[in-house]
Design a protein around this motif. Structure first.
Motif, PDB file in Angstrom:
ATOM      1  N   TYR A  12     -84.756 -52.539 -48.466  1.00  0.00           N
ATOM      2  CA  TYR A  12     -84.225 -51.284 -49.007  1.00  0.00           C
ATOM      3  C   TYR A  12     -84.070 -50.276 -47.881  1.00  0.00           C
ATOM      4  O   TYR A  12     -84.918 -50.182 -46.979  1.00  0.00           O
ATOM      5  N   ALA A  13     -82.977 -49.502 -47.931  1.00  0.00           N
ATOM      6  CA  ALA A  13     -82.773 -48.383 -47.009  1.00  0.00           C
ATOM      7  C   ALA A  13     -82.054 -47.279 -47.768  1.00  0.00           C
ATOM      8  O   ALA A  13     -81.081 -47.545 -48.480  1.00  0.00           O
ATOM      9  N   GLY A  14     -82.542 -46.050 -47.631  1.00  0.00           N
ATOM     10  CA  GLY A  14     -81.915 -44.955 -48.367  1.00  0.00           C
ATOM     11  C   GLY A  14     -82.508 -43.620 -48.019  1.00  0.00           C
ATOM     12  O   GLY A  14     -83.118 -43.439 -46.965  1.00  0.00           O
ATOM     13  N   VAL A  15     -82.337 -42.675 -48.937  1.00  0.00           N
ATOM     14  CA  VAL A  15     -82.770 -41.305 -48.718  1.00  0.00           C
ATOM     15  C   VAL A  15     -83.815 -40.917 -49.749  1.00  0.00           C
ATOM     16  O   VAL A  15     -83.713 -41.285 -50.924  1.00  0.00           O
ATOM     17  N   ASP A  16     -84.815 -40.193 -49.285  1.00  0.00           N
ATOM     18  CA  ASP A  16     -85.793 -39.549 -50.156  1.00  0.00           C
ATOM     19  C   ASP A  16     -85.599 -38.054 -49.980  1.00  0.00           C
ATOM     20  O   ASP A  16     -85.833 -37.515 -48.904  1.00  0.00           O
TER      21      ASP A  16
END
Length: 382
Positions: free
Chosen positions: A182-186
């Motif tokens: 998983y890769a993304g923004v928080d």
């Protein structure tokens, strides 16, 4: 493990640890399983080929596990050093015939076993955590899933776009589970997305890598959505301008705009000076932004541009020059402020005793000097 039945006419393996999916990791060993106990011929080697060229060999060994209902044999090919094969290519692992046989029955052995496998050039398809084109009222996290474990790439960012224009960058958050990355923004909190506005999250190429091979990275990925939050959101509007205290006469230098909320410059920010009569841009400058005494100060330096006598000018902060620094994603609407040129028809104004009142649909201004200029602004700066 991939099924291999039908690949040989003698002793046939049930499964293999490679061949059913891309190999995103260095290969230390490859395993085959068989129904029943097995043995292997001494000094047997298995070979990895690229096309017709051998690129590596591994030694063959075996173990047997006796369970309650059956015995399972395992043949393992071990490489002296883990194989880091060039990415973006397909390879073939070959185990020679008669290398593996049924325990205590040497006459029952394998035909040549050949297994193709690939080392991908990238992490492959990125599956967004939300459906592309959906409506999102608020969210804390948005990202992309990969079909292998992932690792972070130093200093990688995720970009938030509003109506196709980048407005914020966030550190790329990376995690993994078994066969899943998983890769993304928080966002740090749940933030609202303005109703009817088109947003997107972009994961730039090279933001995340395979867990065990840093040279295999993602392709660019993007997911778009429509904001669904309908409640009013506080607009970005300056609360004071240095021109209120100091109207220029013949040249225009630095002009400062003060804001009472955390803001940041959006992509390609500009502030423009217009000639009023012709409505043309006289000068365009790139502003700077700083924080002073709890206020955010936008500074536009017009570098002492000449103001023609008898002409009127106004300064424009175009829509999308500024964006909220955190929380809900809001950009500034277009706003302007009048600049008085070098004209004898307007003199300095002292109005310490003026008063302003509103009621019954009227705004009343008292005790202003005759000929004074009065400007009325809406809350969004118009």
């Amino acid at each position: 493990m991939s099924a291999l039945k039908g690949l040989a006419s003698g002793l046939v393996p049930e499964q293999c640890t490679i061949g059913n999916r891309p190999i995103w990791y260095p290969i230390s060993e490859v395993g085959f399983t068989f129904d029943g106990a097995i043995a292997v011929a001494e000094n047997t080697l298995a070979t990895v080929y690229y096309g017709d060229q051998p690129v590596a060999t591994g030694t063959l060994s075996c173990t047997n596990y006796a369970g309650a209902k059956r015995t399972q044999g395992s043949a393992v090919i071990t490489f002296e050093s883990p194989l880091v094969l060039p990415k973006g290519e397909t390879y073939k692992l070959v185990v020679p015939g008669n290398a593996i046989y049924k325990e205590n029955e040497p006459g029952v052995s394998n035909d040549e076993i050949s297994v193709e496998f690939s080392v991908p050039a990238t992490l492959g398809e990125a599956d967004p955590s939300i459906e592309d084109g959906c409506t999102v009222e608020d969210a804390r996290n948005i990202g992309f899933y990969f079909r292998t474990e992932t690792a972070p790439v130093e200093n990688s960012k995720v970009i938030l776009l509003r109506e196709g224009i980048p407005v914020r960058e966030y550190d790329c958050q990376v995690s993994w589970d078994w066969d899943l990355g998983y890769a993304g923004v928080d966002f740090g909190e749940r933030i609202n997305f303005e109703s009817g506005v088109r947003y997107s999250i972009k994961l730039p190429q090279g933001s995340v890598s395979a867990l065990y091979r840093s040279d295999i990275v993602n392709e660019e990925a993007e997911v778009s959505f429509i904001g669904g939050y309908t409640e009013p959101i506080k607009p970005i509007q300056y609360v004071w301008c240095s021109l209120y205290d100091n109207r220029p006469s013949d040249v225009l230098g630095e002009v400062m705009f003060f804001y009472d909320q955390p803001i940041a410059l959006a992509e390609n920010p500009v502030v423009q000076l217009y000639l009023e009569d012709d409505d043309i841009v006289v000068k365009e400058v790139v502003p700077t932004l700083s924080e002073e005494d709890g206020k955010w100060v936008l500074v536009a330096d017009f570098e002492n541009v000449d103001l023609s006598e008898g002409k009127g000018y106004y300064i424009v902060i175009p829509e999308g020059t500024l964006v909220t620094k955190d929380g809900d994603v809001v950009i500034n609407q277009r706003s302007s402020v009048y600049v008085v040129g070098n004209t004898n028809s307007i003199s300095g104004l002292k109005a310490e005793n003026c008063s302003i009142s509103a009621g019954n649909g009227m705004i009343t201004v008292n005790k202003m000097a005759e000929g004074s200029e009065i400007s009325l602004f809406s809350l969004d700066g118009k």
